[in-house]
Design a protein around this motif. Structure first.
Motif, short mmCIF file in Angstrom:
data_model
loop_
_atom_site.label_atom_id
_atom_site.label_comp_id
_atom_site.label_asym_id
_atom_site.label_seq_id
_atom_site.Cartn_x
_atom_site.Cartn_y
_atom_site.Cartn_z
N ARG A 111 -0.07 72.19 52.99
CA ARG A 111 0.77 73.34 53.37
C ARG A 111 1.07 73.18 54.85
O ARG A 111 0.22 72.76 55.62
CB ARG A 111 0.01 74.65 53.16
N ASP A 112 2.26 73.53 55.24
CA ASP A 112 2.63 73.40 56.65
C ASP A 112 3.25 74.70 57.13
O ASP A 112 3.73 75.51 56.33
CB ASP A 112 3.63 72.24 56.81
N LEU A 113 3.25 74.85 58.43
CA LEU A 113 3.90 76.03 59.02
C LEU A 113 5.35 76.06 58.57
O LEU A 113 5.98 75.01 58.44
CB LEU A 113 3.89 75.90 60.55
N PRO A 114 5.91 77.25 58.37
CA PRO A 114 7.34 77.32 58.04
C PRO A 114 8.14 76.68 59.18
O PRO A 114 7.75 76.81 60.34
CB PRO A 114 7.62 78.82 57.97
N PRO A 115 9.25 75.98 58.85
CA PRO A 115 10.02 75.28 59.90
C PRO A 115 10.38 76.16 61.09
O PRO A 115 10.32 75.73 62.22
CB PRO A 115 11.28 74.83 59.15
N ARG A 116 10.70 77.44 60.84
CA ARG A 116 11.10 78.31 61.94
C ARG A 116 9.95 78.52 62.93
O ARG A 116 10.18 78.83 64.11
CB ARG A 116 11.58 79.67 61.39
N ALA A 117 8.71 78.38 62.47
CA ALA A 117 7.55 78.65 63.35
C ALA A 117 7.09 77.40 64.10
O ALA A 117 6.43 77.51 65.12
CB ALA A 117 6.41 79.20 62.51
N ARG A 118 7.46 76.21 63.57
CA ARG A 118 6.89 74.98 64.15
C ARG A 118 7.21 74.81 65.62
O ARG A 118 6.32 74.59 66.43
CB ARG A 118 7.40 73.76 63.37
N ASP A 119 8.49 74.93 65.98
CA ASP A 119 8.88 74.74 67.38
C ASP A 119 8.31 75.84 68.25
O ASP A 119 7.87 75.58 69.37
CB ASP A 119 10.42 74.73 67.51
#
Lengths: 185, 69
Positions: B7-15
């Motif tokens: 599972r990974d952080l949602p793309p909007r949260a990564r940056d």
């Protein structure tokens, strides 16, 4: 940066690329861990952010022999524990607790890829008591040995083995068709 | 043992999360490089101890002096 030792060196010198590399290496792993601990995507997001902020704050003071993975998972777990403690005095969180954890949100791709057994396993893990859940997740996700988990969580190896045995027993009841690591031994 | 999917952080949260951590690191580096911090770092613990003792002594003298006056 090939290994954690180099990352620690880079972080100690304040190198932003070392932080980038560390983030790439551990972001998803930490997120998966805290997401499965609490079952709440927003909380997991917040805790992962706070974990990396703490790493950045301590970067220059890290010891050269810092075990980076242990440091990150210990911080994430402690933050989660701290959140749990505070949720008892926060009325809004009490409502969340009464409703129980929200199901772990998966991406559409992950949902397609995940087998039915995996989904049942995730639910069964989420139903375990927190002390057992954190130990089991560190074994399943990070393949850590009980001695490493003990060091990371500040417990005795015996306590870790005990929690692990209880978690496995609970999972065997919940998922009789699942083979757990160590069952064959 | 069953393998759990990543599972990974949602793309909007990564940056956002990385930017926040990088900002914190820059702040720490800037703080470390600040002239006052550097000067303090150069002082040995012993020197700081002597300085603290002197300040306490001075404070004591002031207090006693004020009581006697």
């Amino acid at each position: 940066m090939s290994d954690d030792g180099e990352l620690v060196e880079g972080l100690r010198s304040g190198d932003p690329e070392a932080l980038d590399a560390c983030y790439e290496r551990y972001r998803a792993r930490l997120y998966g861990f805290v997401l499965r601990l609490g079952g709440q995507p927003e909380l997991a997001e917040e805790l992962v952010q706070e974990t990396f902020v703490r790493l950045a704050r301590h970067a220059l003071r890290l010891r050269p022999d810092t075990h980076l993975r242990g440091f990150l998972f210990a911080v994430a777990r402690n933050l989660w524990r701290s959140h749990l403690r505070w949720s008892w005095v926060d009325g809004t969180k009490l409502v969340e607790l009464a409703l129980g954890p929200t199901p772990v949100a998966a991406s559409p791709h992950a949902e397609l890829a995940a087998s039915e057994l995996e989904a049942r396993f995730e639910s069964a893990v989420l139903a375990l008591p927190a002390p057992q859940r954190e130990v089991l997740l560190l074994v399943v996700l990070e393949h850590l040995e009980p001695s490493e988990i003990a060091r990371l969580l500040g417990l005795s190896a015996q306590a870790v083995r005990q929690r692990l045995a209880r978690a496995r027993a609970a999972l065997r009841i919940a998922l009789p068709d699942l083979a757990l690591e160590g069952d064959a031994a | 043992m069953i393998h759990l999917p990543e599972r990974d952080l949602p793309p909007r949260a990564r940056d956002r999360v990385l930017r926040r951590a990088q900002r914190e690191l820059r702040r720490e580096v800037a703080l470390k490089d600040a002239p006052v911090t550097r000067a303090l770092a150069r002082l040995e613990t012993g020197t700081l101890g002597v300085l603290s003792a002197c300040m306490l002594l001075w404070a004591g003298v002031v207090v006693v002096g004020a009581m006697l006056a």
